[in-house]
Design a protein around this motif. Structure first.
Motif, PDB file in Angstrom:
ATOM      1  N   PRO A   1       0.814  -1.225   0.000  1.00 20.10           N
ATOM      2  CA  PRO A   1       0.000   0.000   0.000  1.00 20.10           C
ATOM      3  C   PRO A   1       0.844   1.270   0.000  1.00 20.10           C
ATOM      4  CG  PRO A   1      -0.983  -1.630   1.431  1.00 20.10           C
ATOM      5  CD  PRO A   1       0.336  -2.199   1.006  1.00 20.10           C
TER       6      PRO A   1
ATOM      7  N   SER B   1      -7.907   9.070  -0.521  1.00 16.60           N
ATOM      8  CA  SER B   1      -9.190   8.742   0.109  1.00 16.60           C
ATOM      9  C   SER B   1     -10.031   7.860  -0.804  1.00 16.60           C
ATOM     10  CB  SER B   1      -9.954  10.031   0.438  1.00 16.60           C
ATOM     11  OG  SER B   1      -9.219  10.825   1.345  1.00 16.60           O
TER      12      SER B   1
ATOM     13  N   GLN C   1      -8.530   4.334  -1.055  1.00 15.12           N
ATOM     14  CA  GLN C   1      -8.606   3.670   0.239  1.00 15.12           C
ATOM     15  C   GLN C   1      -9.991   3.078   0.415  1.00 15.12           C
ATOM     16  OE1 GLN C   1      -6.122   3.188   2.467  1.00 15.12           O
ATOM     17  NE2 GLN C   1      -7.513   2.034   3.807  1.00 15.12           N
ATOM     18  N   LYS C   2     -10.999   3.838   0.015  1.00 13.04           N
ATOM     19  CA  LYS C   2     -12.384   3.372   0.085  1.00 13.04           C
ATOM     20  C   LYS C   2     -12.618   2.192  -0.867  1.00 13.04           C
ATOM     21  CE  LYS C   2     -17.103   4.883  -1.033  1.00 13.04           C
ATOM     22  NZ  LYS C   2     -17.922   5.998  -1.563  1.00 13.04           N
TER      23      LYS C   2
ATOM     24  N   SER D   1     -10.289  -0.008  -2.407  1.00  9.99           N
ATOM     25  CA  SER D   1      -9.498  -1.247  -2.331  1.00  9.99           C
ATOM     26  C   SER D   1      -8.489  -1.297  -1.198  1.00  9.99           C
ATOM     27  CB  SER D   1      -8.721  -1.419  -3.641  1.00  9.99           C
ATOM     28  OG  SER D   1      -7.808  -0.331  -3.802  1.00  9.99           O
ATOM     29  N   SER D   2      -8.433  -0.246  -0.402  1.00 12.56           N
ATOM     30  CA  SER D   2      -7.397  -0.132   0.633  1.00 12.56           C
ATOM     31  C   SER D   2      -5.993  -0.204   0.008  1.00 12.56           C
ATOM     32  CB  SER D   2      -7.556  -1.222   1.697  1.00 12.56           C
ATOM     33  OG  SER D   2      -8.774  -1.080   2.379  1.00 12.56           O
ATOM     34  N   TRP D   3      -5.895   0.255  -1.242  1.00 18.40           N
ATOM     35  CA  TRP D   3      -4.644   0.284  -1.977  1.00 18.40           C
ATOM     36  C   TRP D   3      -4.021  -1.121  -2.121  1.00 18.40           C
ATOM     37  CZ3 TRP D   3      -2.486   4.530  -4.470  1.00 18.40           C
ATOM     38  CH2 TRP D   3      -3.111   5.757  -4.235  1.00 18.40           C
ATOM     39  N   ASN D   4      -4.860  -2.118  -2.229  1.00 17.48           N
ATOM     40  CA  ASN D   4      -4.415  -3.513  -2.361  1.00 17.48           C
ATOM     41  C   ASN D   4      -4.534  -3.930  -3.831  1.00 17.48           C
ATOM     42  OD1 ASN D   4      -3.849  -6.216  -2.255  1.00 17.48           O
ATOM     43  ND2 ASN D   4      -5.567  -6.767  -0.918  1.00 17.48           N
TER      44      ASN D   4
END
Length: 274
Positions: A174, A201, A204-205, A207-210
């Motif tokens: 991430p 933001s 993050q909403k 995929s949580s940066w995955n």
């Protein structure tokens, strides 16, 4: 009156000196071969002098090739020593015969002419033997060099692959993905920190940066949640394994669809999708 007795003198055999005999033999040989005074007068040439010049010239050529071969022997030995490579088989080159042959022919000014061709042949034979040996050692050395180059290339490729894998692994985290996104959006779109705050933001909403995120219900995939995920192939064939590829696609999508990350974030807050 006393009668005189008749007397017939006996001729004594003439004895020729050995020098004259030898000279006569040599002269006969010259005349028989067409190289006598009459032949020279008829042709206007001087075969004996030309032979001396030719024989000496040929001998000098043989000596030059021999000395050049000695230089080649020293050169290959130095190369092998300096390389430090483990060359298969013996690399010794015996030059004793060649050096001895050179020594016998070396002073042409004091050698009898009749000996020069034979000594030159000896030099040429020894030179050929040494050159063959140099070629054999050179082939073994070249093989060792090629083997070392292949090993080095393989090691370099492995190190590069390891470095790339490590870099990819770091970029796929991430934090690594966020750093990549901030760099790409500034380089390609001129977006600053305020836009990155909105992007951070938004994703993050989503995929949580995955980069491995996957929505089983909709089929949305990756950091930007592309639907379907295969759309991201437009940015690269490695879209399934590379966060940077997903980010590149996601930024392009935001630019085309909303104009900026903050506009996309505003739409997402209002509709719960973008």
């Amino acid at each position: 009156m006393q009668k005189r007795s008749t007397f017939t003198p006996v001729r004594r055999a003439r004895h020729h000196s050995p020098l004259l005999v030898v000279s006569g033999v040599l002269l006969g040989a010259l005349l028989a071969s067409g190289a006598g005074a009459g032949a020279m007068a008829a042709t206007g040439e001087q075969p004996v002098n030309e032979t001396l010049v030719d024989v000496t010239a040929d001998a000098n050529v043989s000596l030059g090739a021999a000395r050049a071969t000695l230089i080649d022997v020293e050169a290959i030995g130095d190369e092998i020593e300096e390389s430090g490579l483990d060359v298969t088989g013996s690399t010794d080159i015996d030059t004793s015969t060649l050096r001895a042959a050179i020594g016998k022919l070396d002073d042409l000014t004091t050698l009898p002419l009749m000996l020069v061709p034979e000594l030159a042949d000896d030099v040429e034979a020894a030179t050929s033997t040494a050159q063959t040996r140099v070629a054999q050692v050179r082939a073994r050395f070249d093989e060792a060099v090629a083997k070392k180059a292949a090993v080095d290339a393989a090691a370099e490729a492995a190190a590069k692959a390891a470095a790339e894998a490590a870099a990819l692994a770091a970029a796929n985290t991430p934090d690594g993905a966020k750093a990549t996104a901030q760099r790409l959006m500034a380089e390609r779109y001129g977006w600053g920190g305020d836009q990155f705050s909105c992007l951070a933001s938004l994703w993050q909403k989503e995929s949580s940066w995955n980069y491995q995120a996957y929505n089983a219900g909709s089929g949305a995939t990756g950091i930007p949640q592309a639907l379907p995920g295969s759309k991201m192939a437009e940015a690269g064939a490695d879209w399934q394994t590379n966060a940077a590829t997903q980010i590149a696609w996601g930024l392009d999508y935001i630019s085309r669809a909303y104009g900026s990350p903050c506009a996309a974030w505003g739409h997402s807050q209002a509709t719960n999708w973008y």
